[in-house]
Structure formats: structure tokens, C-alpha cells
Design a protein around this motif. Structure first.
Motif, short mmCIF file in Angstrom:
data_model
loop_
_atom_site.label_atom_id
_atom_site.label_comp_id
_atom_site.label_asym_id
_atom_site.label_seq_id
_atom_site.Cartn_x
_atom_site.Cartn_y
_atom_site.Cartn_z
N THR A 40 0.83 -1.21 0.00
CA THR A 40 0.00 0.00 0.00
C THR A 40 0.86 1.25 0.00
O THR A 40 0.59 2.21 -0.73
CB THR A 40 -0.94 0.00 1.23
OG1 THR A 40 -1.77 -1.16 1.16
CG2 THR A 40 -1.79 1.25 1.26
N LYS A 41 1.91 1.26 0.80
CA LYS A 41 2.83 2.40 0.87
C LYS A 41 3.45 2.67 -0.50
O LYS A 41 3.53 3.82 -0.94
CB LYS A 41 3.91 2.10 1.90
CG LYS A 41 4.93 3.18 2.09
CD LYS A 41 5.94 2.76 3.15
CE LYS A 41 7.14 3.67 3.18
NZ LYS A 41 8.15 3.22 4.12
N ARG A 42 3.87 1.62 -1.19
CA ARG A 42 4.49 1.80 -2.50
C ARG A 42 3.48 2.28 -3.54
O ARG A 42 3.79 3.15 -4.36
CB ARG A 42 5.14 0.50 -2.95
CG ARG A 42 6.37 0.17 -2.13
CD ARG A 42 7.02 -1.08 -2.61
NE ARG A 42 8.11 -1.46 -1.73
CZ ARG A 42 9.16 -2.14 -2.13
NH1 ARG A 42 9.27 -2.53 -3.38
NH2 ARG A 42 10.12 -2.44 -1.28
N ILE A 43 2.28 1.74 -3.50
CA ILE A 43 1.24 2.16 -4.45
C ILE A 43 0.89 3.62 -4.21
O ILE A 43 0.78 4.41 -5.16
CB ILE A 43 0.00 1.26 -4.34
CG1 ILE A 43 0.33 -0.13 -4.89
CG2 ILE A 43 -1.20 1.87 -5.06
CD1 ILE A 43 -0.74 -1.18 -4.63
N GLU A 44 0.72 4.01 -2.95
CA GLU A 44 0.42 5.41 -2.64
C GLU A 44 1.53 6.33 -3.11
O GLU A 44 1.27 7.43 -3.59
CB GLU A 44 0.18 5.57 -1.14
CG GLU A 44 -1.14 5.02 -0.68
CD GLU A 44 -1.34 5.09 0.82
OE1 GLU A 44 -0.35 5.28 1.56
OE2 GLU A 44 -2.49 4.96 1.26
N GLY A 45 2.77 5.88 -2.99
CA GLY A 45 3.91 6.69 -3.45
C GLY A 45 3.84 6.96 -4.94
O GLY A 45 4.05 8.09 -5.39
#
Length: 74
Positions: A40-45
Motif C-alpha cells: 500500500t505504501k508503494r502504491i500510494e507513493g
């Protein structure tokens, strides 16, 4: 994220294309090894970078000049 105004302006097809290109560079094993929080963190980035890349699209030429001067420290 869908509730926040900045994300509503994003082109979903463009995001899908961006993710497709990124996924071509990563093995399925790498993706599967990520826990939900990290994924999720990578997608949001990626989404944030895409949103920021369009931030100046609505600026007038004068606003762009003012922004560039501010960034340059003038």
C-alpha cells in the motif's frame, strides 16, 4: 484516498499504464513478498508522484514564472 480531491483528478488509465510499466520491472516473487502495508505504501507513493506531476497543469504562465522563481530562490 478516493475521497481526497487531488486523487479525483487522476487519469485511471494513465495510472494503470504506469503500474503496468513498473510491474514489468519487478518479479512476482518480489511483489508477493511484500506485506499489505508495504505494498500500500508503494502504491500510494506512485499515485502521489503522478498527482504531483500534474500540479502545475492549471497554472497560468505568470503563475509558473512565480513558482519557478520561488523554487530557484530568487
Amino acid at each position: 484516498m478516493e475521497k481526497e480531491n487531488i486523487y479525483q483528478k487522476l487519469d485511471r488509465n494513465e495510472l494503470i499504464e504506469t503500474f503496468s510499466k513498473l510491474l514489468d520491472k519487478i518479479s512476482p516473487q518480489e511483489i508477493n513478498s511484500l506485506d499489505n502495508r508495504e505494498l500500500t505504501k508503494r502504491i500510494e507513493g506512485v499515485i502521489i508522484v503522478d498527482a504531483m506531476s500534474h500540479l502545475l497543469d492549471d497554472f497560468t504562465p505568470e503563475q509558473i514564472d512565480f513558482f519557478e522563481a520561488g523554487v530557484a530562490g530568487k
